[in-house]
Structures are given as C-alpha cells and as structure tokens.
Design an enzyme around this catalytic site. Structure first.
Site, PDB file in Angstrom:
ATOM      1  N   LEU A  73      43.801  46.520  34.816  1.00 23.15           N
ATOM      2  CA  LEU A  73      42.750  45.773  34.153  1.00 23.15           C
ATOM      3  C   LEU A  73      43.415  45.340  32.798  1.00 23.15           C
ATOM      4  O   LEU A  73      42.858  44.337  32.090  1.00 23.15           O
ATOM      5  CB  LEU A  73      41.501  46.341  34.268  1.00 23.15           C
ATOM      6  CG  LEU A  73      40.927  46.669  35.477  1.00 23.15           C
ATOM      7  CD1 LEU A  73      39.396  47.033  35.279  1.00 23.15           C
ATOM      8  CD2 LEU A  73      40.820  45.158  36.342  1.00 23.15           C
ATOM      9  N   ASN A 133      48.363  52.407  33.372  1.00 20.27           N
ATOM     10  CA  ASN A 133      49.496  51.745  32.242  1.00 20.27           C
ATOM     11  C   ASN A 133      48.881  50.562  31.419  1.00 20.27           C
ATOM     12  O   ASN A 133      49.373  49.430  31.543  1.00 20.27           O
ATOM     13  CB  ASN A 133      50.478  51.306  33.186  1.00 20.27           C
ATOM     14  CG  ASN A 133      49.904  49.973  34.342  1.00 20.27           C
ATOM     15  OD1 ASN A 133      48.870  50.001  34.726  1.00 20.27           O
ATOM     16  ND2 ASN A 133      51.250  49.420  34.680  1.00 20.27           N
ATOM     17  N   ASP A 142      46.801  46.023  44.369  1.00 17.57           N
ATOM     18  CA  ASP A 142      47.801  46.467  43.355  1.00 17.57           C
ATOM     19  C   ASP A 142      47.728  45.079  42.606  1.00 17.57           C
ATOM     20  O   ASP A 142      48.865  44.659  42.027  1.00 17.57           O
ATOM     21  CB  ASP A 142      49.335  46.488  43.786  1.00 17.57           C
ATOM     22  CG  ASP A 142      50.309  47.161  42.549  1.00 17.57           C
ATOM     23  OD1 ASP A 142      49.587  47.494  41.577  1.00 17.57           O
ATOM     24  OD2 ASP A 142      51.294  47.114  42.927  1.00 17.57           O
TER      25      ASP A 142
END
Length: 427
Positions: free
Chosen positions: A62, A93, A303
């Site tokens: 996001l 991340n 993903d």
C-alpha cells in the site's frame, strides 16, 4: 441488508446452494431460502451471481508511509473493494519499515477509515535488513497478523533461525520472499533464451528453489509456521509439497501473473512485465496450475505493487519491480484456471487466507463478520485508466477476463456495486 437470489458458496460450511443472506449490525444473522426483506433493509440482488465469504488478499503493498505518489491506504483499499476484496494484508516494505509497535499502530490508525479491512504485516528483521531480530510478541499484540521482509530475502540463515525460534509461539506466520541474492545478483528477468536475446542478466529458477529448500529445513527445525510468498517455479512447488507431506507447517500462495504470463511477455511488454520473482517458463506456468488443481497451493494473492507511470516505462534494467493486481485478480485467476471447482476458487480467496493469517472471515456462518463478495461469470476488458489504484501498470492491460466482482460488502456496508465505489455506503 439482505442479499437475495445468489448461489451461496461457502467451503467452510460445505454450502453450495441458492440461498439468501441477511446481515445486521455488521454480522451475518440468517441464511435461508426465500427470505423476505423488512421495510428497513437494503436489498442487494445477486440473481445470476455467486455469493461468497469476503475475499482476502494476503499480500499487497500500500506504499504508505513513504511513497504516497504510488499508493495510499485509501486508494489501495478502494482498489481492493473494486476488485471484490473485503480485506487485505499490507506488507511492511514502507518507509520507514513496519518494524515497531508504533509503526503497526500507525498502520491501524491509517486503516480506520479504509473501505476494506487492512491488516498490518510486520517485518522479520529491523529495517528489513536481515541482521537484527525483533521482539515479535509486542508486534503481534499491537495487531500484526504476520511477519515478512518481503522484497528482501533474509540471507543469513542464523538470523532467520533465531527469529523463527523467537517467534515460534507467536501468532502469525513468517511470509518469506525466496530469492538467493547471490545467485539472482542484478538480474532483471528470468534466465533463459529471452534474457539472452535481449542481452540482459537473468535470474535462474534455482535462485528461488535454493531458498525455498533452505527455509523448509528451517521450518522443520524451528516449528514456526512458514508461508512461501509468490511461488514462481515448478521445483519450488514440488519442494513445498514434499515438506508438507513430511508434516512441516508450511503454506504457499500464487499470484495471477505467475499463473498466466511467461518470460516471453517481457520481450513483448518490456518494463511493464518486470516483477520479482520474475515471470518464468511455460513449463513453470503449466506445473503451477497443476499444483493449484491438486490442492498443493493454499491461497491466491495478488502481490499488488503499484508504481508511477514514469517508474514502469523506459529501460528494463532501471524500471521499478511489480505492478498493480487487486483489480484484475478475480478475473485473472478464472482466466488461468477455468476448470477450477468453484468451492476451491472461493477457498483460495477467502477461507484459506483467513486461516493462514488467523483473522476473522472466511465463512458466512451466523455471527461471522458480514464481509461478502458477490461475483459473476461475466466477461470484461481490462482498462487500467479506470483503476482506483494509483498504479496503472498491468500486463493484463486490454485482456478479456471471464469473471468479475460485482458487489463488495464490508461489515454489512455495500462499498462497491457494479464497479462503482459507493461513498454513501448502505448499512
């Protein structure tokens, strides 16, 4: 709310029948035939469609905090419900990485106004740098549903083993990105005839296989629940199956793009098809589809990795890795596996992700959260200009996909209907 006339598919209850579903105060309160609405209920007509427990995407990016130009929790959750997902699990991340209690709590605050449920995944190591083990109990208590350094592989087996032992009794799996950085090096696609033709460095399949095999040994040694993210090679799928047959606590997920595209797509689309792990061979695609059919892969996961248009154009070696996936996922899975039984399709999108993450959902049982996905076998053409996600890059651009989400209900609120986000959601 009353959802009427649809074919209810709920693998957790073994239900596959034409039924109506009633919700009240955010939970499922009744399922039955020919239920009659009272004067205050909003009615959703699901005639000719399937009604399923809310779909959950357990692997999305996001980009918040750190890169709001790519995505935010708000735009990402809009993309989620547009694609039929009532919940997503957000990878850590970000900048800074989600590696502290404060960062987990901050994500929960950001998610409070999101259209879909957003579950934070915390890092395995400090800063996702693969060196320092974290304290996992407080992270889980703060709301982290899993732990991952996704995008980075924890290359030091000693550090990863220590982390797994420290987290062994903590709720939430280790979701691992399996690419040996020493073998992969600075590659930009799969190693093979296409990479040689294009004159670029390729990553051999063994870069993934080596780490999957190593991690299965670590899973057996530590007893920690291991979840393999975005499996892309036939051999990795075989290793995971063998580990599970030996009683290891391991699950795995597969993406839409690894079920549809091959390395040849990179020659055609260039940077738009750049992803980690890379698109592989036709044999890998065939074997991964077979693994799904045999029940050897547990979950579908997109993903979803949005980037700006500038980052996904130009030179292959410099382009960003990944592309948007939430809004094409349901159709892409059906495109890749048109013969997959409907019960299995729903389980991989709902029941299994809920079980793997240990979160509410995955069933329409009485008393469960009123998270519902209504979808239909309805062909549609991918047009990324209509994405709610900020990321408009997808290798599925222009393709006709055979299945679509037509309504998304989160906690008893109709938040998407016929591709349109509803700001004044009905309750």
């Amino acid at each position: 709310m009353l959802v009427i006339g649809g074919r209810v598919v709920d693998p957790a209850q073994g239900v596959d029948a034409k039924l109506d579903v009633r919700t009240h105060a955010g939970v499922i309160v009744e399922i039955g035939e020919h239920l009659q609405p009272d004067g205050e209920e909003h009615v959703v007509d699901a005639q000719g469609a399937y009604v399923a427990p809310g779909f959950i995407d357990m692997h999305v990016h996001l980009r918040e905090p750190g890169n709001p130009e790519k995505e935010t929790v708000g735009t990402g959750s809009a993309a989620a419900v547009a694609g039929g997902f009532t919940a997503v699990a957000a990878m850590p991340n970000t900048r800074p990485a989600v590696d502290s209690v404060d960062q987990v709590r901050a994500m929960i605050v950001r998610a409070a106004q999101a259209l879909a449920r957003v579950y934070p995944i915390a890092a395995i190591t400090r800063g996702r740098e693969g060196r320092e083990v974290l304290e996992y109990v407080p992270l889980a208590q703060a709301g982290a549903v899993a732990f991952s350094d996704d995008g980075n592989t924890v290359m030091d087996a000693g550090v990863l083993r220590a982390a797994a032992l420290a987290a062994r009794g903590v709720r939430g799996p280790f979701i691992v990105h399996c690419e040996d950085e020493r073998v992969k090096d600075d590659s930009v696609m799969n190693e093979g005839p296409v990479s040689r033709k294009l004159g670029v460095r390729g990553a051999p399949a063994v870069a993934e296989d080596l780490i999957v095999a190593r991690d299965m040994v670590l899973a057996a040694d530590t007893g920690k629940h291991w979840h393999i993210a975005h499996v892309s090679t036939a051999r990795s799928a075989q290793i995971i199956t063998a580990a599970r047959e030996r009683g290891m606590n391991v699950t795995a997920e597969i993406t839409p793009h690894h079920l549809v595209f091959t390395e040849d797509t990179v020659e055609t689309l260039g940077a738009a098809a750049k992803v980690n792990p890379p698109l592989r061979t036709q044999r890998d695609v065939h074997e991964l589809r077979q693994a799904v059919r045999r029940g050897e892969i547990d979950a579908f996961a997109s993903d979803h990795a949005p980037h700006t248009e500038q980052e996904k154009t130009g030179d292959l070696s410099c382009a960003a890795v990944g592309f948007s996936g939430l809004e094409i996922a349901v159709g892409a899975y059906a495109y890749a596996l048109p013969d997959l039984p409907l019960e299995r399709f729903v389980a991989m999108l709902s029941l299994n992700p809920a079980r793997i993450l240990g979160i509410p959902g995955g069933s329409l049982r009485i008393g469960m959260p009123a998270d519902i996905t209504v979808f239909a076998d309805r062909a549609w053409r991918v047009d990324s200009t209509r994405f709610y996600s900020k990321g408009k890059s997808t290798p599925f651009e222009g393709m006709v996909l055979p299945r679509a989400a037509i309504a998304t209900i989160v906690s008893g609120r109709l938040v998407m209907h016929e591709g349109r986000i509803l700001t004044g959601a009905h309750t």
